[in-house]
Design an enzyme around this catalytic site. Structure first.
Site, PDB file in Angstrom:
ATOM      1  N   LYS A  40       2.554  -5.558   3.954  1.00 45.76           N
ATOM      2  CA  LYS A  40       1.952  -6.096   4.915  1.00 45.76           C
ATOM      3  C   LYS A  40       1.604  -7.594   4.525  1.00 45.76           C
ATOM      4  CE  LYS A  40      -0.758  -1.988   6.024  1.00 45.76           C
ATOM      5  NZ  LYS A  40      -2.314  -1.483   6.094  1.00 45.76           N
ATOM      6  N   GLU A  48       0.806  -1.305   0.048  1.00 48.97           N
ATOM      7  CA  GLU A  48       0.076   0.071   0.265  1.00 48.97           C
ATOM      8  C   GLU A  48       0.715   1.202   0.152  1.00 48.97           C
ATOM      9  OE1 GLU A  48      -2.273  -0.411   3.534  1.00 48.97           O
ATOM     10  OE2 GLU A  48      -3.578  -1.886   2.687  1.00 48.97           O
ATOM     11  N   CYS A  99      13.341  48.827   2.086  1.00 48.38           N
ATOM     12  CA  CYS A  99      12.366  48.106   1.135  1.00 48.38           C
ATOM     13  C   CYS A  99      13.067  48.244  -0.326  1.00 48.38           C
ATOM     14  CB  CYS A  99      10.965  48.661   1.223  1.00 48.38           C
ATOM     15  SG  CYS A  99      10.043  47.874  -0.046  1.00 48.38           S
ATOM     16  N   CYS A 151      10.531  50.228  -2.582  1.00 51.59           N
ATOM     17  CA  CYS A 151      10.136  51.635  -2.544  1.00 51.59           C
ATOM     18  C   CYS A 151      11.266  52.600  -1.683  1.00 51.59           C
ATOM     19  CB  CYS A 151       8.804  51.757  -1.886  1.00 51.59           C
ATOM     20  SG  CYS A 151       8.842  51.288  -0.164  1.00 51.59           S
ATOM     21  N   LYS A 201       2.207   4.458   1.705  1.00 52.89           N
ATOM     22  CA  LYS A 201       2.404   5.160   3.024  1.00 52.89           C
ATOM     23  C   LYS A 201       2.061   6.357   2.878  1.00 52.89           C
ATOM     24  CE  LYS A 201       5.750   5.189   6.736  1.00 52.89           C
ATOM     25  NZ  LYS A 201       4.911   5.764   7.585  1.00 52.89           N
ATOM     26  N   TYR A 259      -6.973   2.010   6.558  1.00 53.59           N
ATOM     27  CA  TYR A 259      -6.215   0.780   5.927  1.00 53.59           C
ATOM     28  C   TYR A 259      -6.415  -0.496   7.014  1.00 53.59           C
ATOM     29  CZ  TYR A 259      -2.869   3.926   8.589  1.00 53.59           C
ATOM     30  OH  TYR A 259      -2.376   4.829   9.319  1.00 53.59           O
ATOM     31  N   LYS A 306      10.841   3.270   2.978  1.00 52.78           N
ATOM     32  CA  LYS A 306      10.592   5.036   2.864  1.00 52.78           C
ATOM     33  C   LYS A 306      11.501   5.177   1.699  1.00 52.78           C
ATOM     34  CE  LYS A 306      10.387   7.181   6.722  1.00 52.78           C
ATOM     35  NZ  LYS A 306       9.487   8.039   7.383  1.00 52.78           N
ATOM     36  N   ARG A 337      -2.914   8.879  17.709  1.00 50.98           N
ATOM     37  CA  ARG A 337      -2.257   7.852  18.206  1.00 50.98           C
ATOM     38  C   ARG A 337      -1.715   8.068  19.670  1.00 50.98           C
ATOM     39  NH1 ARG A 337       3.362   6.549  17.302  1.00 50.98           N
ATOM     40  NH2 ARG A 337       3.796   4.460  17.716  1.00 50.98           N
ATOM     41  N   CYS A 387       8.215  46.022   5.231  1.00 56.12           N
ATOM     42  CA  CYS A 387       8.057  47.441   4.758  1.00 56.12           C
ATOM     43  C   CYS A 387       6.978  48.259   5.404  1.00 56.12           C
ATOM     44  CB  CYS A 387       8.174  47.336   3.406  1.00 56.12           C
ATOM     45  SG  CYS A 387       7.726  48.854   2.459  1.00 56.12           S
ATOM     46  N   CYS A 417       4.034  51.574  -0.782  1.00 58.39           N
ATOM     47  CA  CYS A 417       5.012  50.764  -1.380  1.00 58.39           C
ATOM     48  C   CYS A 417       4.226  49.887  -2.619  1.00 58.39           C
ATOM     49  CB  CYS A 417       5.461  49.879  -0.569  1.00 58.39           C
ATOM     50  SG  CYS A 417       6.419  48.653  -1.267  1.00 58.39           S
ATOM     51  N   GLU A 464      -5.415   6.948   8.107  1.00 59.97           N
ATOM     52  CA  GLU A 464      -4.773   8.012   8.036  1.00 59.97           C
ATOM     53  C   GLU A 464      -5.566   9.293   7.622  1.00 59.97           C
ATOM     54  OE1 GLU A 464      -1.815   7.137   8.871  1.00 59.97           O
ATOM     55  OE2 GLU A 464      -0.329   8.967   8.461  1.00 59.97           O
ATOM     56  N   ASP A 483       1.245  10.018   4.098  1.00 60.59           N
ATOM     57  CA  ASP A 483       1.800  11.170   5.034  1.00 60.59           C
ATOM     58  C   ASP A 483       0.958  11.862   5.553  1.00 60.59           C
ATOM     59  OD1 ASP A 483       4.201  12.027   6.275  1.00 60.59           O
ATOM     60  OD2 ASP A 483       5.095  13.000   4.918  1.00 60.59           O
TER      61      ASP A 483
END
Ligand code: IVH
Length: 676
Positions: A295, A120, A413, A416, A122, A231, A319, A143, A431, A436, A179, A124
C-alpha cells in the site's frame, strides 16, 4: 429469590461498570496486545458475575456490554447493507517484475514523487466493514458484490477480538475495514468435534469463516472462535490521519486489533525483500495468508492516485504461487472412521511442501479418486493452497509406470469384511457393522465420553489395551469386565482398577438420552438424543417407532429419522442393545428422582426465548422437563407454548405468526403450579 424486576442499587450499577471495564481491558490485552494477564477461568468468572447481575437487573444491560456477545436469536435472513463507500477489490500480481511495473506506474502518476510503501500480510479470510456510532459497534457488513453486502452484525458481535465499544479518544463515528479469519488450530478443534459427531470435516479455514458468518443462528457462531484484523479506515468516515503508519497506530490505540506483521519500506526493492522474507516464514503464523498487500503510505498520494472501477491504484496484492510438489504415490490405504465412512488416504514418498514434510493426504472419497484416476505407483502433484491439509492434484500421465491399474473401490469393509453401502448423496461408502474393530475403538471413546456415558478413567490408552487383548469389541462388552481383567492391564494399579470398574457400573444409571447419544448414531448429537428420548421414554418404544413417528419429534427431520431407523434395523446393533439391557444398563428416560412429583406439563412442548428473571436457560429447561414437559429450541407447528422473557426476538415473532400461545414467566409459573 427475586421476583419481577428490581431497581438496581447504586453499588450494583458501579460493580457492573467496573466488571465491564475490566473485561474490555482483558479482551484488549488478549487480542490487541497479545499479553494476557489472567487465565480463561478467571475471565469466565468475571463474565459470569456480570451476566448474573444483568439478569437480575435488566435495566443495567447496554448494547455494548460484553455480555451482549452471548445469546441472540436466529434470523430468517440477513438484511442488505449498501456500503457508503464501495468495497473495491485489489489487483493481483504474481512476480517481482509486475511489482516493479506497479511502482513505475505510481511514480508516473505522482509525477516523479517517491512513494513510501507499507507491506502487510494478505490475510486469507473474509472482508468485513465495521461501523461505530457513538463509539459503539452499530453495523458489520460483508463485502457482498462490493456495493451491497449482508448485515452480519449479530454474528460479528460474537467475535471476541471485535471491540463492541471503542476507546474514549476514538472519533464518535468511524468506519473501518478488516478481515475475519480462523486460526488453523481452531479449524482442527472444530474438525475433531465434527468427526466425533460423524460429520464431514471442514476443508479450510477461509471457507469455514465465510460459512460461519453466514449462519443465521448467532449461538452457533459463538461456538466457533473467529478473529479479526483491521487494516483500513474507510475514507471520509470520521478520521483522516496523514499516513497509513498513523492509521495503524490509531486503530490499535482505539482498541481495534491490527496485525503486528507490517513493514514500512522506502522503495520497491525493500518491498520485494519483505515479500521474499514472508514466502517461507508465513507458514509459521498459525493462520493462512495468500500473499502480501503493498500500500502507498501517504493518504494524500492515495487520493491523487484514485481508483479504477474495480480497484484503487495505490494498492496491489502480491500473491504467493500455490506451492506444488511432485512425489511418488506409494500406496492408497482405506481408513474406517467412527461412523463407518471409508476414506481413501494417499501414502507418498516424503516431500517438503509449504513449510512441512508431507507423506499422507486424504483423497476425500472414492468418486474424487476415480475422477482423478490416481494409481498406486503414479508420480503425483500435491498442493497446499489455502488448505492446511495437502491435496493430491493429479497424476502426471507421462510418468505413469506401465503396470499400474485403476484403484478398485472396496466392496466390503477392509477392517471387518462387513457389508458397505453408499450414502444417499452418493459420495461416501460406509461400513454398516457396529462390531467393526476399526470403528470399535473410536466408538468406545465416544461411548465413554463426558457428554455420553461419562465413564471416568476410560480413556484412549485403556480402550486400546482392552481392544488389543480382545476383552472388549463393543460398548456392551465393557459391562462384562471383571476387576481382575482390568487390574491386569499395563500401568493399572489395584485402586484405579477398582475405580474404573465402579465407574463402568455407575454408568448403567445414565438415562436413555445419554445412552442414545453414546451409541454414536449418525446425525444424533446430545441435544437431538435428549429430544428423542424425551418423546419415546423407553428404548423399546423408540426401537418400535416408524420414521414418520420419529419425525414427529421436535427438530428431527427426514435425515435424522432415517439414520435412527436404519441403526435400529441393523441386527448387530439390536443384539448389542440386548446385551446392554441384560447387563442392567438403564433403557428409560426418567431418572428415579425425577419420576416422583406431579407432571402438570406432560405432553406439552415449550420453547423459551429472551431473558427470564428467575431462571437461566438451562434451569428453565430442567424445570420444564421435571414437570413432564419437553423443552425445544426452535418454534414450529409442534410447539405448544413459547415462554417469552426480556428482549425476546424472532422466536416470539414466529410464535405469533404460527398462532402458538405465548406465556410470560409468571403465566408459566401459574400453569406449572396449577397444571394445564
Ligand atoms: S486492504 C481496496 N489489507 O484481500 C481494498 N486487504 O483480494 C482494501 N485482505 O478484499 C483492502 N489482507 O478482503 C487489505 N492487509 C490487508 C488485507 C486485505 C487481506 C483482503 C481483503 C480484500 C482482498 C482482496
Amino acid at each position: 429469590m427475586t421476583s419481577g424486576v428490581h431497581k438496581a442499587p447504586a453499588a450494583v450499577a458501579r460493580r457492573v461498570e467496573a466488571l465491564r471495564a475490566e473485561i474490555v481491558r482483558h479482551d484488549r490485552l488478549y487480542y490487541v496486545e497479545a499479553k494476557p494477564e489472567i487465565t480463561d477461568l478467571e475471565y469466565d468468572a468475571l463474565m459470569r458475575e456480570l451476566q448474573e447481575l444483568e439478569a437480575r437487573y435488566p435495566e443495567l444491560v447496554t448494547p455494548d456490554s460484553p455480555t451482549q456477545r452471548v445469546g441472540g436469536e436466529p434470523l430468517k435472513e440477513f438484511a442488505t447493507v449498501v456500503h457508503r463507500v464501495p468495497m473495491l477489490s485489489i489487483e493481483n500480481t504474481y512476480n517481482e517484475a509486475e511489482l516493479r511495473e506497479f511502482d513505475a506506474r505510481i511514480r508516473r502518476a505522482l509525477e516523479g514523487e517517491s512513494p513510501q510503501y507499507v507491506v502487510e500480510l494478505k490475510i486469507d479470510g473474509v472482508a468485513i466493514s465495521l461501523r461505530y456510532e457513538n463509539r459503539v459497534l452499530a453495523c458489520a457488513a460483508t463485502r457482498g458484490d462490493g456495493v451491497r453486502g449482508d448485515d452480519v452484525t449479530q454474528n460479528v458481535r460474537k467475535i471476541r477480538s471485535v471491540p463492541l465499544r471503542l476507546a474514549a479518544d476514538a472519533p464518535e463515528t468511524l468506519e473501518v475495514r478488516g478481515e475475519v479469519f480462523m486460526r488453523n488450530a481452531e479449524l482442527e478443534r472444530l474438525n475433531r468435534l465434527r468427526e466425533a459427531a460423524g460429520e464431514e470435516p471442514f476443508r479450510n479455514p477461509r471457507n469455514t469463516t465465510a460459512g460461519t458468518l453466514k449462519l443465521l443462528d448467532p449461538c452457533l457462531v459463538a461456538q466457533r472462535r473467529l478473529e479479526i484484523f483491521v487494516y483500513e479506515i474507510t475514507p471520509g468516515s470520521g478520521a483522516e490521519p496523514a499516513t497509513h503508519r498513523e492509521v495503524l497506530q490509531c486503530l490499535a490505540k482505539w482498541g481495534l486489533p491490527v496485525n503486528p506483521n507490517h513493514s514500512f519500506c522506502a522503495d520497491i526493492e525493500e518491498v520485494i525483500g519483505v515479500c521474499d522474507m514472508w514466502r517461507e516464514k508465513r507458514h509459521g503464523l498459525g493462520y493462512e495468508t495468500d500473499g502480501m498487500v503493498i500500500k502507498v503510505d501517504s493518504l494524500a498520494q492515495r487520493r491523487r492516485l484514485g481508483a479504477t472501477s474495480k480497484s484503487p491504484r495505490w494498492i496491489i496484492a502480491y500473491k504467493f504461487p500455490a506451492e506444488i510438489a511432485r512425489t511418488r504415490l506409494l500406496d492408497i490405504k482405506v481408513q474406517v472412521g467412527k461412523s463407518g465412512a471409508l476414506t481413501p488416504v494417499a501414502e507418498m514418498a516424503p516431500v517438503k511442501l509449504a513449510g512441512s514434510v508431507v507423506k499422507r493426504a486424504t483423497l476425500h472419497n472414492f468418486e474424487e479418486l476415480a475422477k482423478k484416476d490416481l494409481r498406486i505407483g503414479d508420480m503425483v502433484e500435491i498442493q497446499k493452497a489455502g488448505e492446511i491439509i495437502p491435496q493430491v492434484l493429479r497424476a502426471i500421465p507421462e510418468q505413469r509406470p506401465a503396470d499400474t491399474v485403476p484403484f478398485a473401490v472396496p466392496t466390503a469393509c477392509p477392517a471387518c469384511g462387513g457389508q458397505v453401502v453408499k450414502d444417499a448423496d452418493g459420495v461416501f461408502i460406509r461400513c454398516l457393522n457396529m462390531g467393526c474393530p476399526a470403528q470399535g475403538r473410536e466408538r468406545l471413546e465416544h461411548f465413554a465420553g463426558r457428554k455420553a456415558m461419562d465413564i471416568a478413567g476410560l480413556g484412549p490408552a485403556i480402550i486400546g489395551q482392552l481392544v488389543n487383548k480382545g476383552l472388549v469389541r463393543d460398548p456392551a462388552d465393557l459391562y462384562a469386565l471383571t476387576q481382575e481383567q482390568v487390574a491386569a492391564l499395563d500401568r493399572m494399579a489395584e485402586k484405579s482398577a477398582a475405580n474404573l470398574v465402579a465407574a463402568i457400573e455407575a454408568s448403567k444409571q445414565r438415562p436413555l438420552s445419554r445412552l442414545l447419544f453414546a451409541l454414536g448414531i449418525r446425525h444424533v448429537g446430545s441435544h437431538t438424543a435428549e429430544l428423542i428420548a424425551m418423546r419415546f421414554g423407553t428404548m423399546d418404544a423408540l426401537m418400535a417407532a416408524s420414521e414418520e413417528e420419529l419425525q414427529q419429534v421436535e427438530e428431527v427431520g427426514g435425515i435424522v429419522a432415517a439414520s435412527v431407523k436404519s441403526f435400529f434395523e441393523n441386527p448387530r446393533n439390536r443384539e448389542m442393545i440386548a446385551r446392554l439391557r441384560a447387563a442392567g444398563v438403564c433403557m428409560t428416560e426418567s431418572r428415579p428422582d425425577a419420576d416422583t412429583g406431579p407432571k402438570p406439563l406432560a405432553g406439552r412442548t415449550f420453547v423459551v426465548t429472551g431473558t427470564l428473571a428467575r431462571y437461566s436457560r438451562d434451569e428453565i429447561h430442567d424445570r420444564i422437563r421435571q414437570l413432564g414437559g419437553r423443552a425445544a429450541t426452535s418454534v414450529s407447528k409442534k410447539t405448544d407454548y413459547v415462554i417469552a422473557g426480556e428482549n425476546a426476538g424472532s422466536k416470539l415473532d414466529k410464535a405469533r405468526a404460527l398462532g402458538v400461545t405465548v406465556l410470560t414467566e409468571d403465566e408459566f409459573e401459574a400453569l406449572a403450579g396449577a397444571g394445564l
